[in-house]
Design a protein around this motif. Structure first.
Motif, short mmCIF file in Angstrom:
data_model
loop_
_atom_site.label_atom_id
_atom_site.label_comp_id
_atom_site.label_asym_id
_atom_site.label_seq_id
_atom_site.Cartn_x
_atom_site.Cartn_y
_atom_site.Cartn_z
N TYR A 10 -6.20 -6.32 -22.40
CA TYR A 10 -5.89 -7.60 -23.04
C TYR A 10 -4.61 -8.20 -22.46
O TYR A 10 -4.51 -9.42 -22.28
N SER A 108 -1.96 -20.78 -27.90
CA SER A 108 -2.89 -19.87 -28.58
C SER A 108 -4.17 -20.60 -28.98
O SER A 108 -5.27 -20.08 -28.85
N ALA A 178 3.90 -5.97 -29.98
CA ALA A 178 2.50 -6.40 -30.11
C ALA A 178 2.30 -7.15 -31.42
O ALA A 178 1.56 -8.15 -31.47
N GLU A 179 2.97 -6.71 -32.50
CA GLU A 179 2.84 -7.40 -33.79
C GLU A 179 3.43 -8.81 -33.70
O GLU A 179 2.81 -9.77 -34.16
N SER A 182 1.05 -11.05 -31.48
CA SER A 182 -0.24 -11.35 -32.12
C SER A 182 -0.06 -12.18 -33.38
O SER A 182 -1.02 -12.82 -33.84
N ARG A 196 -1.18 -7.74 -41.17
CA ARG A 196 -1.12 -7.63 -39.71
C ARG A 196 -0.71 -6.23 -39.28
O ARG A 196 -1.28 -5.64 -38.36
N LEU A 200 -2.92 -3.45 -37.06
CA LEU A 200 -2.45 -2.81 -35.84
C LEU A 200 -2.34 -1.30 -36.00
O LEU A 200 -2.55 -0.56 -35.04
N ALA A 207 -2.66 -1.33 -29.78
CA ALA A 207 -1.37 -2.01 -29.89
C ALA A 207 -0.36 -1.44 -28.91
O ALA A 207 0.40 -2.19 -28.26
N ALA A 235 -2.28 -11.66 -26.45
CA ALA A 235 -2.20 -11.29 -27.86
C ALA A 235 -3.21 -12.09 -28.69
O ALA A 235 -3.74 -11.58 -29.68
N THR A 236 -3.48 -13.33 -28.28
CA THR A 236 -4.49 -14.12 -28.98
C THR A 236 -5.87 -13.52 -28.79
O THR A 236 -6.66 -13.43 -29.74
N MET A 238 -6.46 -10.39 -28.20
CA MET A 238 -6.47 -9.15 -28.98
C MET A 238 -6.64 -9.45 -30.47
O MET A 238 -7.34 -8.73 -31.18
N ALA A 239 -6.01 -10.52 -30.94
CA ALA A 239 -6.14 -10.90 -32.35
C ALA A 239 -7.58 -11.25 -32.69
O ALA A 239 -8.05 -10.98 -33.80
#
Length: 278
Positions: A10, A108, A178-179, A182, A196, A200, A207, A235-236, A238-239
C-alpha cells in the motif's frame, strides 16, 4: 508476514499513484514545504538561543571556574538542541497533516474517486475538522510520549537496550504514523480515534508494514516532505481495505502491473476469405 507485505505494498502503491498524477503530487508537497520552513526557522532560533536559555536556567553555575562552567553549560545547550530536534521529528507528520488538512483531504478524496465507488465526505465545516484533527494528534502524541519514556528507561538495560528496544521503538513509531496518515481518509468516514486504533490493532502487521519503512525513510532529511503525498494516497488505499471497501492489495497490484505491462490493444486481423470460384 503476509499482512506486513500488504502494508508495504500500500505504501508503494501510494507513491506510484502520485507518480502517475503529477499535479496532485505537487499539490501535496505544499504543506510539507511550509512546515519544513517553519521547523527550520524554529530550529535555527533554538540554535542561537539555546545557550542563553541554559545560562538563564543555571544561575547557580555563574560562579563556577573555567573550564567547568563552559563544559556544563555546553553539555546542557547540546541537550536542549537535541531535545528540540527530537520533538521536531516526532511532531513533523502531525503538524504537516494539520497545516495541510484541506490539501490532504482533497488528495484523499481524489484517490477514492479514482478507485471508484462512493467518495465519503465528513460534512463538517473546516474549523471543526481542524479541531478534531488537532485533538486526535495530541492524543496520539501523548501515547507516543508515554511509550518513549518507557523505552528510554528500558534503553539502560544491557544488550536489550541496544538491540531490542530500538526495534520496538521503530515499530511503535510506525504504528502511530500509520494511524495519523490513515486518519485523513477514516475521519472523512466518521471513524473516531478509538475505533481507528482498534482497526489497526486488528491488522497490526499491515500497519507496521506501512508505517515502519516510512518511519525509517523519514530519518533522512527532506525525504518526509517528498514522501508525504504518496503516504497519504497509500494510507487512503489502506483505509479502504480496513473499512471493507476494497479487497486485499494483491489483486490491485496485479491490476496495476497489468495496466503497466499491456500496451494499446492491437486490432483483430481481418478474416481471410477464400478466393471466389470462376
Amino acid at each position: 508476514m503476509r499482512d506486513f507485505g500488504v502494508g508495504f505494498r500500500y505504501l508503494v502503491r501510494g507513491q506510484k499513484w502520485v507518480g502517475r498524477h503529477g499535479r496532485w503530487f505537487g499539490f501535496g508537497l505544499l504543506p510539507g514545504l511550509v512546515t519544513l520552513v517553519l521547523y527550520a526557522g524554529a530550529l535555527i532560533g533554538l540554535g542561537y538561543g539555546a545557550d542563553d536559555f541554559t545560562g538563564w536556567a543555571t544561575p547557580f553555575a555563574d560562579d563556577w571556574g573555567s573550564p567547568w562552567q563552559g563544559l556544563f553549560r555546553g553539555f546542557l545547550t547540546g541537550l536542549v538542541f537535541c531535545f528540540g530536534l527530537f520533538l521536531a521529528v516526532i511532531t513533523f507528520t502531525a503538524v504537516t497533516l494539520l497545516v495541510g488538512q484541506p490539501f490532504y483531504e482533497s488528495l484523499s478524496e481524489q484517490v477514492d474517486r479514482a478507485e471508484g465507488g462512493d467518495v465519503p465526505e465528513s460534512g463538517l465545516p473546516l474549523w471543526r475538522e481542524l479541531w478534531i484533527s488537532a485533538r486526535d494528534s495530541v492524543r496520539v502524541l501523548l501515547r507516543v510520549a508515554l511509550f518513549g519514556v518507557l523505552l528510554f528507561a528500558c534503553g539502560f538495560i544491557p544488550v536489550v537496550g541496544q538491540t531490542v528496544v530500538p526495534v520496538i521503538g521503530f515499530c511503535v513509531s510506525g504504528f502511530f504514523l500509520a494511524e495519523e496518515l490513515s486518519a485523513v481518509a477514516l475521519q472523512r468516514r466518521g471513524v473516531e480515534l478509538k475505533e481507528r486504533l482498534a482497526m489497526l490493532r486488528g491488522r497490526r502487521a499491515m500497519a507496521l508494514g506501512f508505517g515502519v519503512p516510512l518511519t525509517l525513510s523519514f530519518l533522512v532529511p527532506l525525504v518526509a516532505v517528498f514522501l508525504m503525498p504518496g503516504a497519504v494516497a497509500g494510507a487512503t488505499l489502506m483505509a479502504r481495505e480496513l473499512t471493507g471497501e476494497s479487497d486485499d492489495a494483491d489483486d490491485a497490484d496485479d491490476a496495476d502491473d497489468a495496466d503497466d505491462a499491456v500496451g494499446p490493444t492491437a486490432p483483430a486481423p481481418a478474416p481471410v476469405r477464400p478466393p471466389a470460384g470462376k
